[in-house]
Scaffold this motif. Sequence first.
Motif, mmCIF file in Angstrom:
data_model
loop_
_atom_site.group_PDB
_atom_site.id
_atom_site.type_symbol
_atom_site.label_atom_id
_atom_site.label_comp_id
_atom_site.label_asym_id
_atom_site.label_seq_id
_atom_site.Cartn_x
_atom_site.Cartn_y
_atom_site.Cartn_z
ATOM 1 N N VAL A 12 0.943 -1.288 0.068
ATOM 2 C CA VAL A 12 -0.227 0.495 -0.086
ATOM 3 C C VAL A 12 0.807 1.284 -0.052
ATOM 4 O O VAL A 12 1.013 2.134 -1.300
ATOM 5 C CB VAL A 12 -1.272 0.059 1.231
ATOM 6 C CG1 VAL A 12 -1.649 1.498 0.945
ATOM 7 C CG2 VAL A 12 -2.044 -1.151 0.857
ATOM 8 N N CYS A 13 1.969 1.338 1.247
ATOM 9 C CA CYS A 13 2.783 2.551 0.690
ATOM 10 C C CYS A 13 3.841 2.113 -0.828
ATOM 11 O O CYS A 13 3.471 3.545 -1.019
ATOM 12 C CB CYS A 13 3.975 2.303 2.123
ATOM 13 S SG CYS A 13 3.275 2.240 3.957
ATOM 14 N N LEU A 14 3.905 0.983 -0.871
ATOM 15 C CA LEU A 14 4.801 1.971 -2.852
ATOM 16 C C LEU A 14 3.294 2.246 -3.216
ATOM 17 O O LEU A 14 4.116 3.302 -4.240
ATOM 18 C CB LEU A 14 4.910 0.263 -3.138
ATOM 19 C CG LEU A 14 6.393 -0.191 -2.217
ATOM 20 C CD1 LEU A 14 6.693 -1.621 -2.375
ATOM 21 C CD2 LEU A 14 7.759 1.449 -3.098
ATOM 22 N N ALA A 15 2.337 2.170 -3.844
ATOM 23 C CA ALA A 15 1.156 2.213 -4.397
ATOM 24 C C ALA A 15 0.810 3.407 -4.370
ATOM 25 O O ALA A 15 0.990 4.399 -5.522
ATOM 26 C CB ALA A 15 0.054 1.501 -4.564
ATOM 27 N N ILE A 159 14.761 7.595 -4.578
ATOM 28 C CA ILE A 159 15.073 7.857 -3.338
ATOM 29 C C ILE A 159 13.751 7.361 -2.355
ATOM 30 O O ILE A 159 13.302 6.942 -1.214
ATOM 31 C CB ILE A 159 16.138 8.291 -3.240
ATOM 32 C CG1 ILE A 159 16.655 8.043 -3.413
ATOM 33 C CG2 ILE A 159 15.977 8.356 -1.405
ATOM 34 C CD1 ILE A 159 18.001 9.657 -2.886
ATOM 35 N N GLY A 160 12.842 8.128 -2.788
ATOM 36 C CA GLY A 160 11.698 8.308 -1.595
ATOM 37 C C GLY A 160 10.977 6.624 -2.338
ATOM 38 O O GLY A 160 10.117 6.468 -0.626
ATOM 39 N N LEU A 161 10.511 6.103 -3.209
ATOM 40 C CA LEU A 161 9.921 5.161 -3.154
ATOM 41 C C LEU A 161 10.657 4.295 -1.737
ATOM 42 O O LEU A 161 10.479 3.366 -1.779
ATOM 43 C CB LEU A 161 10.286 4.620 -5.030
ATOM 44 C CG LEU A 161 8.580 5.382 -5.672
ATOM 45 C CD1 LEU A 161 9.108 4.867 -7.168
ATOM 46 C CD2 LEU A 161 7.698 4.524 -4.899
ATOM 47 N N LEU A 162 12.342 3.957 -2.175
ATOM 48 C CA LEU A 162 12.459 3.262 -1.281
ATOM 49 C C LEU A 162 12.610 3.247 0.053
ATOM 50 O O LEU A 162 11.905 2.239 0.766
ATOM 51 C CB LEU A 162 14.306 3.438 -1.613
ATOM 52 C CG LEU A 162 15.063 2.820 -0.784
ATOM 53 C CD1 LEU A 162 15.156 1.182 -0.932
ATOM 54 C CD2 LEU A 162 16.734 2.722 -1.202
ATOM 55 N N VAL A 163 12.513 4.888 0.312
ATOM 56 C CA VAL A 163 11.963 5.334 2.082
ATOM 57 C C VAL A 163 10.700 4.900 2.229
ATOM 58 O O VAL A 163 10.531 3.837 2.982
ATOM 59 C CB VAL A 163 12.399 6.294 2.076
ATOM 60 C CG1 VAL A 163 12.108 6.738 3.204
ATOM 61 C CG2 VAL A 163 14.057 7.374 1.932
ATOM 62 N N ALA A 164 9.577 4.893 1.087
ATOM 63 C CA ALA A 164 8.935 4.039 1.387
ATOM 64 C C ALA A 164 8.045 3.152 1.684
ATOM 65 O O ALA A 164 7.514 2.441 2.581
ATOM 66 C CB ALA A 164 7.669 4.902 0.057
ATOM 67 N N ALA A 165 8.978 1.870 0.614
ATOM 68 C CA ALA A 165 9.338 0.622 1.017
ATOM 69 C C ALA A 165 9.378 0.283 2.354
ATOM 70 O O ALA A 165 9.026 -0.589 2.716
ATOM 71 C CB ALA A 165 9.703 0.257 0.085
ATOM 72 N N LEU A 166 11.131 1.043 2.712
ATOM 73 C CA LEU A 166 10.952 0.729 4.246
ATOM 74 C C LEU A 166 10.545 1.219 5.300
ATOM 75 O O LEU A 166 9.724 0.555 6.223
ATOM 76 C CB LEU A 166 12.618 1.273 4.303
ATOM 77 C CG LEU A 166 13.844 0.373 3.293
ATOM 78 C CD1 LEU A 166 14.837 1.468 3.684
ATOM 79 C CD2 LEU A 166 14.508 -0.501 3.696
ATOM 80 N N ALA A 167 10.005 2.531 4.901
ATOM 81 C CA ALA A 167 8.344 2.500 6.141
ATOM 82 C C ALA A 167 7.661 1.635 6.312
ATOM 83 O O ALA A 167 7.351 1.850 6.972
ATOM 84 C CB ALA A 167 8.585 4.053 5.809
#
Length: 468
Positions: A12-15, A159-167
Amino acid sequence: MRGTLAGRITLVCLAVAGVAVIVAGLVAARLIRTTADNVLQSSLAAQADVVASQLDETGIGNRLGVGKVADVVRGQGISVVVRRAGGQATGEGVAVQAAGKLGLGADHSGRVTVAGAQYLVETRVVGPRGAAFALVLPARNAEATQRALVRNIALALGIGLLVAALAGFVSGRLLGRPLRRAAAAAGSLRAGRRDVRVPVEGPREVAEVAGSLNSLADALASSEARQREFLLSVSHELRTPLTAVTGFAEAIADGVASGPDAQRAGQTIQREAQRLERLVTDLLELARLGADEFRLDVAELDLAALVRDCAEVWQLRCAREEVQLTVSAPAASVPVHADARRLRQVVDGLAENALRVTPAGAPMVFALEVSGAAARLSVRDGGPGLAPEDYPVAFERGVLNARYRDRRPVGSGIGLALVQGLVTRMGGTLTAGPAPEGGAAFTIEFPLAASTATVPLRRAEGDVHGMR
């Protein structure tokens, strides 16, 4: 297979981040293109103003002066077009075409297209005789700047997508941890453990799940404890008659009891067998009471007549035990809706409990009264009564049996639970409390039948066949 909560939250965060990136990218690309064009156009205009301030008509006519200007701006990829007073425009061919499209007769700033390519053009007029020059910059220089900006923004969005995936993953793990604990606790409960508890923490919904699971564990522990107490009380009740039946049967079989002794042994066996039969019947009735197939024949009946019929039977038993039976009931009819057979079973059960604990010379009372739209029938005794804390739990299976079996005569431990279930199924209520006679009072309440619910009934206190 169903995904984990952490995986779903991550997706969901990635989407959400992906949609935000796409929207932001589209908006940013448009803004970058417009901003880059405006910035380059403004920069080109500023350079044209600087050049115009350093040149005059004499400078325009001087080839050396124009050459110096051309050398300065050409290093930035800018072409110079010059038109001397009364002369033709000179410069690179494409630049001359671009300047001519915009016009060298006045100060202009704009974008033109030549041979499918776009150019930014700034024209300035120098001196009163019409000398002019133009600075021409290919728009592809702006596109290179735009591409560089887009690359930087794309890197930032990646980088924002990667941070969103980790978060999302970390958040999912943190949110899923209390649920995993709850699932593990539920598995332990299923395996038979009753001491497991889950920390009530996390978001409100997750905390509610943990709290509900803890409440379920408490309820299961309490329920199983009551079941164990009930089984112990039933076992105790079964053991006594079984011991008597076995002992007297062995005495008859061995020839120890003969003649009158054998007759008394047979009577004891019969009496204890009847007691066992009542106990088993009560257990079966209680089991059926909670089943869907349990049916009642509810109809309108006269509660006053039922009380009088019960009193005629119980007066003989009370007389044998030297207990004084008193009946208080209205002379008029008291119609209620109930199952006559089951209601008689309820009254008989309460009367048997009352007579069991009422000593000789003490009273037992059947009291029926009408108050408003309800009829209340109380069975009261002059026995030792119950402790105040026992009245609220009087209808729980085996509770009173476990607390009083070593101090007074008790029943099977399920009789009160059975009558309470029957009254509830018939639409009435059954309560317990202290009696004015000193013992316990069990009160059945039913709504009056609709046809006479508003008719006041006169109370007539009396006895059955003259008994008080």
